[in-house]
Design a protein around this motif. Structure first.
Motif, PDB file in Angstrom:
ATOM      1  N   UNK A 128      10.884  19.262  17.247  1.00 56.74           N
ATOM      2  CA  UNK A 128      12.331  19.040  17.399  1.00 56.74           C
ATOM      3  C   UNK A 128      13.107  19.967  16.473  1.00 56.74           C
ATOM      4  N   UNK A 129      12.615  20.119  15.251  1.00 56.45           N
ATOM      5  CA  UNK A 129      13.261  21.021  14.281  1.00 56.45           C
ATOM      6  C   UNK A 129      13.210  22.472  14.759  1.00 56.45           C
ATOM      7  N   UNK A 130      12.052  22.923  15.201  1.00 59.34           N
ATOM      8  CA  UNK A 130      11.899  24.308  15.650  1.00 59.34           C
ATOM      9  C   UNK A 130      12.804  24.606  16.842  1.00 59.34           C
ATOM     10  N   UNK A 131      12.876  23.681  17.784  1.00 63.32           N
ATOM     11  CA  UNK A 131      13.745  23.886  18.952  1.00 63.32           C
ATOM     12  C   UNK A 131      15.215  23.954  18.553  1.00 63.32           C
ATOM     13  N   UNK A 132      15.626  23.037  17.659  1.00 60.95           N
ATOM     14  CA  UNK A 132      17.023  23.044  17.203  1.00 60.95           C
ATOM     15  C   UNK A 132      17.342  24.329  16.461  1.00 60.95           C
ATOM     16  N   UNK A 133      16.426  24.762  15.634  1.00 58.29           N
ATOM     17  CA  UNK A 133      16.622  25.982  14.863  1.00 58.29           C
ATOM     18  C   UNK A 133      16.749  27.195  15.789  1.00 58.29           C
ATOM     19  N   UNK A 134      15.895  27.248  16.777  1.00 57.07           N
ATOM     20  CA  UNK A 134      15.932  28.382  17.709  1.00 57.07           C
ATOM     21  C   UNK A 134      17.224  28.401  18.516  1.00 57.07           C
ATOM     22  N   UNK A 135      17.640  27.234  19.004  1.00 55.58           N
ATOM     23  CA  UNK A 135      18.806  27.177  19.886  1.00 55.58           C
ATOM     24  C   UNK A 135      20.130  27.297  19.131  1.00 55.58           C
ATOM     25  N   UNK A 136      20.216  26.647  17.960  1.00 56.92           N
ATOM     26  CA  UNK A 136      21.480  26.621  17.216  1.00 56.92           C
ATOM     27  C   UNK A 136      21.549  27.661  16.102  1.00 56.92           C
ATOM     28  N   UNK A 137      20.428  28.302  15.827  1.00 57.45           N
ATOM     29  CA  UNK A 137      20.352  29.322  14.770  1.00 57.45           C
ATOM     30  C   UNK A 137      20.813  28.776  13.422  1.00 57.45           C
ATOM     31  N   UNK A 138      20.296  27.609  13.082  1.00 55.07           N
ATOM     32  CA  UNK A 138      20.586  26.989  11.795  1.00 55.07           C
ATOM     33  C   UNK A 138      19.326  26.294  11.294  1.00 55.07           C
ATOM     34  N   UNK A 139      19.446  25.536  10.208  1.00 52.76           N
ATOM     35  CA  UNK A 139      18.317  24.832   9.608  1.00 52.76           C
ATOM     36  C   UNK A 139      17.157  25.770   9.272  1.00 52.76           C
ATOM     37  N   UNK A 143      16.539  32.529   7.345  1.00 54.75           N
ATOM     38  CA  UNK A 143      15.427  32.754   6.415  1.00 54.75           C
ATOM     39  C   UNK A 143      14.173  33.193   7.175  1.00 54.75           C
ATOM     40  N   UNK A 144      13.944  32.598   8.323  1.00 53.88           N
ATOM     41  CA  UNK A 144      12.778  32.977   9.126  1.00 53.88           C
ATOM     42  C   UNK A 144      12.898  34.419   9.605  1.00 53.88           C
ATOM     43  N   UNK A 145      14.099  34.816  10.006  1.00 56.59           N
ATOM     44  CA  UNK A 145      14.312  36.198  10.443  1.00 56.59           C
ATOM     45  C   UNK A 145      13.976  37.167   9.316  1.00 56.59           C
ATOM     46  N   UNK A 146      14.444  36.822   8.098  1.00 56.59           N
ATOM     47  CA  UNK A 146      14.157  37.700   6.953  1.00 56.59           C
ATOM     48  C   UNK A 146      12.664  37.738   6.636  1.00 56.59           C
ATOM     49  N   UNK A 147      12.039  36.571   6.632  1.00 59.07           N
ATOM     50  CA  UNK A 147      10.617  36.511   6.308  1.00 59.07           C
ATOM     51  C   UNK A 147       9.767  37.172   7.386  1.00 59.07           C
ATOM     52  N   UNK A 208      15.108  22.703   4.775  1.00 57.79           N
ATOM     53  CA  UNK A 208      15.837  22.892   6.033  1.00 57.79           C
ATOM     54  C   UNK A 208      15.364  21.900   7.091  1.00 57.79           C
ATOM     55  N   UNK A 209      14.054  21.722   7.198  1.00 63.49           N
ATOM     56  CA  UNK A 209      13.488  20.818   8.196  1.00 63.49           C
ATOM     57  C   UNK A 209      13.872  19.367   7.909  1.00 63.49           C
ATOM     58  N   UNK A 210      13.859  18.976   6.641  1.00 67.01           N
ATOM     59  CA  UNK A 210      14.241  17.611   6.274  1.00 67.01           C
ATOM     60  C   UNK A 210      15.733  17.384   6.501  1.00 67.01           C
ATOM     61  N   UNK A 211      16.543  18.409   6.267  1.00 70.12           N
ATOM     62  CA  UNK A 211      17.986  18.302   6.516  1.00 70.12           C
ATOM     63  C   UNK A 211      18.238  18.030   7.989  1.00 70.12           C
ATOM     64  N   UNK A 212      17.505  18.721   8.867  1.00 72.92           N
ATOM     65  CA  UNK A 212      17.624  18.455  10.306  1.00 72.92           C
ATOM     66  C   UNK A 212      17.156  17.040  10.625  1.00 72.92           C
ATOM     67  N   UNK A 213      16.032  16.640  10.063  1.00 80.37           N
ATOM     68  CA  UNK A 213      15.448  15.330  10.350  1.00 80.37           C
ATOM     69  C   UNK A 213      16.400  14.190   9.993  1.00 80.37           C
ATOM     70  N   UNK A 214      17.094  14.339   8.851  1.00 81.48           N
ATOM     71  CA  UNK A 214      17.985  13.270   8.379  1.00 81.48           C
ATOM     72  C   UNK A 214      19.457  13.539   8.687  1.00 81.48           C
ATOM     73  N   UNK A 215      19.694  14.576   9.521  1.00 81.69           N
ATOM     74  CA  UNK A 215      21.038  14.870  10.043  1.00 81.69           C
ATOM     75  C   UNK A 215      22.089  15.029   8.940  1.00 81.69           C
ATOM     76  N   UNK A 216      21.763  15.856   7.932  1.00 76.45           N
ATOM     77  CA  UNK A 216      22.722  16.137   6.867  1.00 76.45           C
ATOM     78  C   UNK A 216      22.858  17.646   6.705  1.00 76.45           C
TER      79      UNK A 216
END
Length: 429
Positions: A128-139, A143-147, A208-216
């Motif tokens: 769920x986190x990976x999909x949200x990150x890919x679609x919304x370009x957040x969370x 950082x992943x692009x840089x790494x 980042x993943x925990x922030x998505x999980x807990x919606x903050x």
């Protein structure tokens, strides 16, 4: 094919300009401009164009240059091909580079999601986190692009380990008795206790993943990160986060903790770290009423006024530390009513709103009314930037106070309310 051009530096500027034009437009067309031709450049270009040139500014259309080239031994050679041979590289336009990056990005995410799905299941928190990150370009996306520029395989493995950590934490949720230390989490998942340290990419991506999980919103300050860890069942550094108490009873199992009982008998304040609190089973108030004060000096003065009497008071020392949140949760579980008083400024109202939202029906604003504001108002003019923080206040009473603050543009401070606070506390039966 173009050793003549490569060996003669007088052609360099012409080829650089052609390359720039191709990169920008994806084709060679229009005109090429060269400022202040040197004698050497005039001589070199004259050999190609078949006409004399004088030093100074020079321009030529691409079609004229191609026609001139066709009159030489390079007849039939396209300028684009000649430019690529000159630089010994495949030249891509900006548009082509974008298309290539888009395709590489798609292949990368497809591979990551496929592997994560096969390892953790399509409904896992990590997916769920990976999909949200890919679609919304957040969370964590940037950082992943840089790494990824450093190592595609490396960042892919980091993402799998973060997903693994989320699965591990989710598995512990049902029967969690105590939080897992961050170092233990790292060692359990990767055999490296420092793997999820904040200075590492894996540590930042876990946040980042925990922030998505807990919606903050992703926290940047230390205390925000500690609070997020606490929500997720992770025990980080647990001695730098602390809270200060007066008259709060603490229990180990069914027995009251002797150390804090002694402080209460002596009428003394005492400090508890997150480490202390995590070992306690319960916190309670003899009157089932706890007063929470933001300001340390005000807290100290109020405690002096209470000396010898058993009332329950907590000091959060400004921004909410994780230890304070932990204590508030313990008190709520014991059925205590909590009253929170902070400075009447944007930050104080914002913190009060967060505290009150934590315990619906059990936490109330204290000495934060219209009348209290005018009793405590100062001459300090509030900057508009600070006042903008008041746009998302949830509590009705605090929202009205925020409107008043925006109108007056001045802060109110707790120090002016100490006598009234003491009266309120002593009125509790």
């Amino acid at each position: 094919m173009c050793s003549l051009f490569q060996k003669n530096k007088a052609y360099t500027r012409m080829f650089i300009e052609m390359k720039k034009k191709y990169i920008k437009y994806g084709k060679l067309s229009g005109k090429i401009f060269l400022e202040n031709l040197s004698e050497a450049e005039c001589s070199a270009l004259s050999a190609v164009l078949g006409r004399s040139l004088l030093p100074g500014d020079f321009s030529i259309s691409v079609s004229q240059l191609q026609a001139a080239l066709n009159e030489t031994k390079y007849c039939g050679v396209e300028l684009e091909a000649l430019v690529e041979k000159y630089f010994n590289e495949k030249i891509l336009s900006n548009s082509q580079k974008r298309d290539e990056r888009t395709e590489l990005n798609k292949r990368f995410w497809d591979a990551v999601l496929h592997e994560a799905g096969s390892r953790f299941g399509k409904d896992a928190k990590g997916i769920l986190w990976l999909n949200e990150m890919r679609e919304q370009r957040k969370y964590g996306y940037q950082r992943i692009i840089r790494e990824r520029e450093k190592s595609r395989d490396g960042i892919k493995e980091v993402l799998m380990e973060v997903c693994n950590a989320l699965a591990y934490l989710q598995q512990r949720e049902g029967d969690r008795k105590e939080n897992v230390r961050l170092a233990v989490l790292g060692a359990e998942i990767t055999k490296n206790p420092h793997y999820f340290d904040r200075q590492n990419a894996a540590g930042r991506l876990l946040i980042s993943a925990l922030s998505f999980t807990y919606k903050i919103e992703e926290p940047k300050a230390q205390e925000g990160v500690l609070a997020l860890y606490y929500m997720a069942g992770i025990a980080p550094d647990d001695i730098s986060s602390y809270t200060t108490c007066y008259g709060i009873h603490f229990y180990e199992g069914d027995s009251e903790h002797e150390a804090y009982q002694y402080f209460i008998r002596k009428g003394e304040k005492y400090v508890l770290t997150l480490s202390n609190l995590s070992r306690l089973a319960r916190a309670d108030s003899s009157r089932k009423t706890v007063f929470i004060i933001e300001n340390q000096m005000v807290f100290s003065q109020v405690c002096e006024e209470m000396r010898g009497e058993e009332y329950s008071i907590v000091c959060t020392s400004g921004q909410l530390r994780t230890a304070s949140l932990f204590l508030i949760d313990l008190l709520l579980k014991s059925g205590c009513k909590l009253y929170y008083c902070g400075d009447i400024d944007p930050e104080g109202i914002e913190i009060a709103d967060r505290v009150i939202a934590r315990g619906s029906g059990q936490i109330f604003p204290w000495r934060m009314t219209r009348e209290d504001y005018y009793r405590s108002i100062s001459k300090d003019i509030l900057a508009e930037k600070r006042l903008k923080r008041l746009g998302k206040i949830g509590n009705v009473q605090l929202r009205e106070l925020a409107k008043l603050l925006k109108a007056e543009k001045k802060a109110g401070y707790q120090e002016q309310l100490i006598d009234l606070m003491v009266e309120d506390i002593k009125a509790v039966k």
